[in-house]
Design a protein around this motif. Structure first.
Motif, PDB file in Angstrom:
ATOM      1  N   GLY A 103      70.321  40.451  19.416  1.00  0.00           N
ATOM      2  CA  GLY A 103      69.092  41.174  19.722  1.00  0.00           C
ATOM      3  C   GLY A 103      67.985  40.185  20.047  1.00  0.00           C
ATOM      4  O   GLY A 103      68.123  39.328  20.915  1.00  0.00           O
ATOM      5  N   THR A 104      66.879  40.284  19.320  1.00  0.00           N
ATOM      6  CA  THR A 104      65.735  39.392  19.556  1.00  0.00           C
ATOM      7  C   THR A 104      65.795  38.117  18.720  1.00  0.00           C
ATOM      8  O   THR A 104      64.927  37.262  18.844  1.00  0.00           O
ATOM      9  CB  THR A 104      64.425  40.132  19.242  1.00  0.00           C
ATOM     10  N   ILE A 105      66.812  37.971  17.880  1.00  0.00           N
ATOM     11  CA  ILE A 105      66.958  36.791  17.043  1.00  0.00           C
ATOM     12  C   ILE A 105      67.745  35.746  17.814  1.00  0.00           C
ATOM     13  O   ILE A 105      68.889  35.983  18.211  1.00  0.00           O
ATOM     14  CB  ILE A 105      67.653  37.131  15.719  1.00  0.00           C
ATOM     15  N   LEU A 106      67.134  34.602  18.060  1.00  0.00           N
ATOM     16  CA  LEU A 106      67.709  33.587  18.938  1.00  0.00           C
ATOM     17  C   LEU A 106      67.913  32.279  18.189  1.00  0.00           C
ATOM     18  O   LEU A 106      67.062  31.846  17.421  1.00  0.00           O
ATOM     19  CB  LEU A 106      66.799  33.363  20.144  1.00  0.00           C
ATOM     20  N   LYS A 107      69.066  31.677  18.450  1.00  0.00           N
ATOM     21  CA  LYS A 107      69.377  30.349  17.919  1.00  0.00           C
ATOM     22  C   LYS A 107      69.777  29.459  19.081  1.00  0.00           C
ATOM     23  O   LYS A 107      70.648  29.840  19.879  1.00  0.00           O
ATOM     24  CB  LYS A 107      70.520  30.448  16.895  1.00  0.00           C
ATOM     25  N   LYS A 108      69.187  28.267  19.178  1.00  0.00           N
ATOM     26  CA  LYS A 108      69.496  27.328  20.240  1.00  0.00           C
ATOM     27  C   LYS A 108      70.245  26.145  19.652  1.00  0.00           C
ATOM     28  O   LYS A 108      69.847  25.608  18.618  1.00  0.00           O
ATOM     29  CB  LYS A 108      68.222  26.851  20.941  1.00  0.00           C
ATOM     30  N   ILE A 109      71.346  25.732  20.320  1.00  0.00           N
ATOM     31  CA  ILE A 109      72.093  24.562  19.878  1.00  0.00           C
ATOM     32  C   ILE A 109      72.319  23.639  21.066  1.00  0.00           C
ATOM     33  O   ILE A 109      72.243  24.070  22.228  1.00  0.00           O
ATOM     34  CB  ILE A 109      73.444  24.952  19.243  1.00  0.00           C
ATOM     35  N   SER A 110      72.576  22.381  20.781  1.00  0.00           N
ATOM     36  CA  SER A 110      72.890  21.413  21.825  1.00  0.00           C
ATOM     37  C   SER A 110      74.116  20.628  21.394  1.00  0.00           C
ATOM     38  O   SER A 110      74.307  20.331  20.198  1.00  0.00           O
ATOM     39  CB  SER A 110      71.705  20.479  22.067  1.00  0.00           C
ATOM     40  N   ILE A 111      74.956  20.276  22.352  1.00  0.00           N
ATOM     41  CA  ILE A 111      76.190  19.524  22.107  1.00  0.00           C
ATOM     42  C   ILE A 111      76.198  18.325  23.039  1.00  0.00           C
ATOM     43  O   ILE A 111      75.984  18.455  24.244  1.00  0.00           O
ATOM     44  CB  ILE A 111      77.427  20.413  22.342  1.00  0.00           C
TER      45      ILE A 111
END
Length: 239
Positions: A228-236
């Motif tokens: 939904g509106t809950i966002l998590k950003k990751i980088s590899i």
């Protein structure tokens, strides 16, 4: 004469003006220093509700609206049925603050009225515990000339309750990846599934596949995971 010069406002503008002032006041109260210069705790304030009572003069304001109609034309004479246009006036209720000792005559279209109401503060998320998205992923593993990255997403609320049946979306952030690295990737990373539902333990698992050329070149890859509106950003990236 426009609304600003005449001092007339719509009810929507009046209520939005009160709302903006209320939000600004609460923002300043919320951002007060917790301690004074001597280290003593400051008193913190919250606005639970705001009652308002406005005395306004209401009046009808007509704005012109123009419409055009074209009657069917005769094949023999195109001018037999000329195009017609009509202008009508659309009424609009306007308000302005009532002046002290103001009196309205019986022949005036103005009406003095009172508008009352209450703004009530509500907790974020309607008082329900906030939802938390936690993401864990392992180091890429080279299998069949492709890097695989197992990823696990856990959905729970602030009270620690696991949330099942939540739809989790996985997306590759191509714009940010290209911006940071200066060049586009050789191959766009992919997922086993674009959307995954959390199980009874609030867990959704997925796998990212990455081209060895992009990973071994030291490029940083960015991914967006949201429910939904809950966002998590990751980088590899390769260390």
């Amino acid at each position: 004469m426009d609304n600003q010069s005449s001092g007339a406002l719509t009810l929507k503008e009046i209520l939005l003006g009160i709302t903006d002032s209320l939000n600004e006041a609460q923002h300043k109260l919320r951002n007060m220093e917790p301690y004074d210069e001597y280290g003593r705790p400051n008193t913190m304030y919250q606005i639970p509700y705001l009652d308002f009572n406005l005395q306004v003069t209401s009046e009808f304001e007509s704005t012109p609206q123009q419409t055009s109609t074209t009657a069917p034309q005769s094949p023999a004479n195109d001018d037999a049925f000329p195009s017609k246009s009509a202008v009508y006036y659309k009424p609009k209720m306007m308000f302005r603050p009532m002046k002290p000792q103001q009196k309205t005559s019986q022949t005036s279209s103005e009406v003095v009225s009172t508008i009352s109401g209450r703004f009530v503060a509500t907790m974020p998320n309607e008082g329900v515990p906030q939802i938390v998205l936690r993401c864990n992923y392992q180091e890429p593993v080279l299998q069949n000339n492709i890097y695989s990255v197992p990823i696990e997403v856990v959905m729970e609320n602030a009270a620690g309750e696991k949330l099942s049946g939540m739809r989790v979306e996985f997306n590759f952030n191509e714009d940010k990846t290209t911006l940071v690295n200066g060049t586009a990737l050789t191959t766009t990373p992919s997922f086993d599934a674009q959307e995954v539902l959390t199980n009874g333990l609030g867990i959704a698992t997925n796998t990212i596949t990455i081209d060895p050329i992009d990973y071994n070149s030291g490029k940083v890859l960015f991914f967006d995971i949201n429910a939904g509106t809950i966002l998590k950003k990751i980088s590899i990236s390769k260390l």
